[in-house]
Design an enzyme around this catalytic site. Structure first.
Site, short mmCIF file in Angstrom:
data_model
loop_
_atom_site.label_atom_id
_atom_site.label_comp_id
_atom_site.label_asym_id
_atom_site.label_seq_id
_atom_site.Cartn_x
_atom_site.Cartn_y
_atom_site.Cartn_z
N HIS A 134 36.68 32.36 37.25
CA HIS A 134 35.50 32.36 38.11
C HIS A 134 34.50 31.27 37.70
O HIS A 134 34.38 30.94 36.52
CB HIS A 134 34.85 33.74 37.99
CG HIS A 134 33.79 34.04 38.99
ND1 HIS A 134 32.46 33.81 38.75
CD2 HIS A 134 33.86 34.56 40.25
CE1 HIS A 134 31.75 34.19 39.80
NE2 HIS A 134 32.57 34.64 40.72
N GLU A 180 40.35 35.97 33.32
CA GLU A 180 40.11 37.20 34.08
C GLU A 180 41.32 38.10 33.88
O GLU A 180 42.38 37.61 33.50
CB GLU A 180 39.95 36.86 35.57
CG GLU A 180 38.62 36.23 35.88
CD GLU A 180 38.52 35.68 37.30
OE1 GLU A 180 39.01 36.32 38.24
OE2 GLU A 180 37.94 34.60 37.46
N SER A 184 40.10 36.86 41.01
CA SER A 184 39.26 37.25 42.14
C SER A 184 39.76 36.73 43.48
O SER A 184 39.55 37.38 44.50
CB SER A 184 37.83 36.76 41.91
OG SER A 184 37.79 35.35 41.82
C1 PLP Z 1 32.03 38.49 41.18
C2 PLP Z 1 32.51 37.94 39.91
C3 PLP Z 1 31.62 37.60 38.90
C4 PLP Z 1 30.14 37.54 39.13
O1 PLP Z 1 29.60 38.80 39.20
P1 PLP Z 1 28.25 39.00 40.02
O2 PLP Z 1 27.78 40.33 39.58
O3 PLP Z 1 28.63 38.97 41.46
O4 PLP Z 1 27.34 37.89 39.63
C5 PLP Z 1 32.13 37.24 37.69
N1 PLP Z 1 33.46 37.16 37.47
C6 PLP Z 1 34.34 37.43 38.44
C7 PLP Z 1 35.79 37.32 38.16
C8 PLP Z 1 33.90 37.82 39.70
O5 PLP Z 1 34.76 38.06 40.66
#
Ligand code: PLP
Length: 391
Positions: A134, A180, A184
C-alpha cells in the site's frame, strides 16, 4: 505564466486525458449492500466493510454512548490533554484480540504506517518492501530516509536476494521487511511462512499490514498471521479499524516495549489530535463482536458468498479465500466504462486505476461482504456476464 488555477486546470486536463481523473461521488445513505446515490439505489460491491459492521447496531450504539459520555471531540493529542478512556479500552481490547502484550491506535492506517516505519528506521537502515504494498508503506519508507529495496510480489526467492544484498550492505543498521498479508487491490495472500523464515535467517525485523485480513482469518479472526500460526514471528503487526472492523483508524500490536517506543517516537501519533471518542468506541465494540459467536457466523457467511461467486465466475482459485476479487481490464478508460455500464444496471463496482495500481493494470475491484445475500451475488454475476466480464 499561467495563473494558479489555469496551471492546475492544465494538470487536471492531463490527468483526464489519461483516463485517470477521479471525482467524488456523494452517497446519501450509510454504507451497506445498498447505497443511495442521488435517486439511484446501487447494489454495492465497493466497500471494505467485509463483516457489515459499519452500520451495525452494536458499534453504532457504542459510538453514541461514547459521544454522550465523552463528547464529540477529543481535545488534543493524547500526550497533551490526557488519554481518554475509550482509547485506553480500545487498546486493551485490541491487545487481547490480537494476542499481543500491547497495542496502540492511530487516527488512520496511513498514519499508522507513517508513524511506525519512520520511528523504527533512519538513514542507516534498510527497508525491503513487497512490490505491491500500500502507498502508506511506500511513503513511510521514503520519509524514513532508509535505503529502499523492492522484492517481486509474493516472491520469497527475490526477497532472499534482497536480504543477501542487505546483509552485506547493512553496516550496523537494521533491516525491516514489510508486506501486507492480504493485498488490498489483488486480494491474494502473502507467503508469510516463507517470509518469516527468511527474516529469521537474516536477522531482519518483520512488519505485516493486516488491513484486509483483520477480522477475517484465523480461529479468533485475528488475521492471516494467526491462521498461519505466526503470531510470535512478526515483530510489528499492523492493521486498520476501518475495514472489517467498520470504524476508522489504524493500529499496531506487538510487545509492550514496541508500544512504549512508538508513544515516544511515532510522530503521526504524537503530533496529531486523538481520534474522536466515538471512533474508538465503535472500533472496540466491533472487535468484541468479531470475537463473539456472531463474528464467526459472519466470517462463515462471507466465505459462503465468496465461494458462490468463485464457483460461477472463471477466476483464480486460491487455497486461501479472499473477499477482494479483481477483474483485470488493463486499459484505464475501458475500466471506467465497464464500471459505468454496471452502474447503469444499478451495480456499484469501482474502477481502480493508476496510481492505486500500475499503469495498464486497471481493474474492476469487487468486494464481497457477509451482508450480501446469495441473490445479490447472482445479480452481480448476471450483470458481469452481460458485459462479458470475468469470463
Ligand atoms: C486502507 C489501507 C491502509 C490505510 O488505512 P486507512 O485507515 O484507510 O488510512 C493501509 N494499508 C492497507 C493495506 C490498506 O488497504
Amino acid at each position: 505564466m499561467l495563473s494558479f488555477d489555469a496551471e492546475l486546470r492544465h494538470r487536471l486536463d492531463a490527468i483526464r486525458g489519461q483516463g485517470l481523473l477521479r471525482e467524488l461521488r456523494p452517497v446519501d445513505s450509510p454504507q451497506g449492500t445498498r447505497i443511495q446515490v442521488g435517486r439511484q439505489t446501487l447494489l454495492n460491491f465497493s466497500s471494505n466493510d467485509y463483516l457489515g459492521l459499519a452500520n451495525d447496531p452494536l458499534p453504532r450504539e457504542a459510538a453514541i454512548r461514547a459521544v454522550d459520555k465523552f463528547g464529540a471531540g477529543s481535545g488534543a493529542s493524547r500526550l497533551i490533554c490526557g488519554s481518554l478512556a475509550p482509547h485506553q479500552e480500545l487498546e486493551e481490547t485490541l491487545a487481547r484480540f490480537k494476542g499481543t502484550e500491547a497495542a496502540l491506535s492511530f487516527s488512520s492506517g496511513y498514519a499508522t504506517a507513517m508513524g511506525t516505519i519512520c520511528a523504527l528506521l533512519g538513514k542507516n537502515d534498510i527497508i525491503i518492501l513487497d512490490k505491491l504494498v500500500h502507498a502508506c508503506m511506500v511513503d513511510a519508507a521514503r520519509l524514513s530516509g532508509a535505503k529502499i529495496r523492492v522484492f517481486a510480489h509474493n516472491d520469497p526467492d527475490d526477497l532472499e536476494d534482497k536480504l543477501k544484498w542487505a546483509d552485506t550492505a547493512q553496516n550496523g543498521g537494521q533491516i525491516l521487511v514489510a508486506t501486507e498479508s492480504i493485498f488490498s487491490m489483488d486480494g491474494d495472500a502473502a507467503p508469510l511462512r516463507e517470509i518469516a523464515a527468511l527474516k529469521e535467517k537474516y536477522g531482519a525485523w518483520l512488519m505485516v499490514d493486516e488491513a484486509h485480513a483483520t477480522g477475517l482469518y484465523g480461529k479468533h479472526r485475528r488475521g492471516l498471521a494467526e491462521e498461519l500460526g505466526l503470531n510470535d514471528k512478526i515483530e510489528i503487526q499492523m492493521g486498520t479499524l476501518g475495514k472489517a472492523l467498520g470504524a476508522s483508524g489504524g493500529y499496531i500490536s506487538g510487545s509492550r516495549t514496541l508500544i512504549d517506543f512508538l508513544v515516544n517516537r511515532a510522530r503521526s501519533f504524537i503530533f496529531s489530535t486523538a481520534p474522536v471518542p466515538a471512533a474508538a468506541a465503535a472500533a472496540q465494540a466491533a472487535i468484541l463482536l468479531v470475537q463473539s459467536a456472531e463474528g464467526r457466523v459472519r466470517q462463515e457467511l462471507l466465505w459462503s458468498r465468496v465461494g458462490e461467486f468463485q464457483s460461477q465466475i472463471a477466476n483464480r482459485k486460491s487455497q486461501i479465500p479472499g473477499a477482494i476479487i479483481p477483474m483485470i481490464i488493463g486499459d484505464e478508460n475501458q475500466a471506467v466504462q465497464a464500471a459505468a455500464k454496471l452502474r447503469e444496471q444499478n451495480i456499484f463496482v469501482p474502477a481502480i486505476r493508476y496510481p492505486t495500481v500500475a499503469r495498464g493494470k486497471a481493474r474492476l475491484r469487487v468486494t464481497l461482504t457477509a451482508s450480501h445475500s446469495s441473490e445479490d451475488v447472482s445479480e452481480l454475476i448476471r450483470a458481469l456476464k452481460t458485459f462479458g466480464l470475468g469470463l
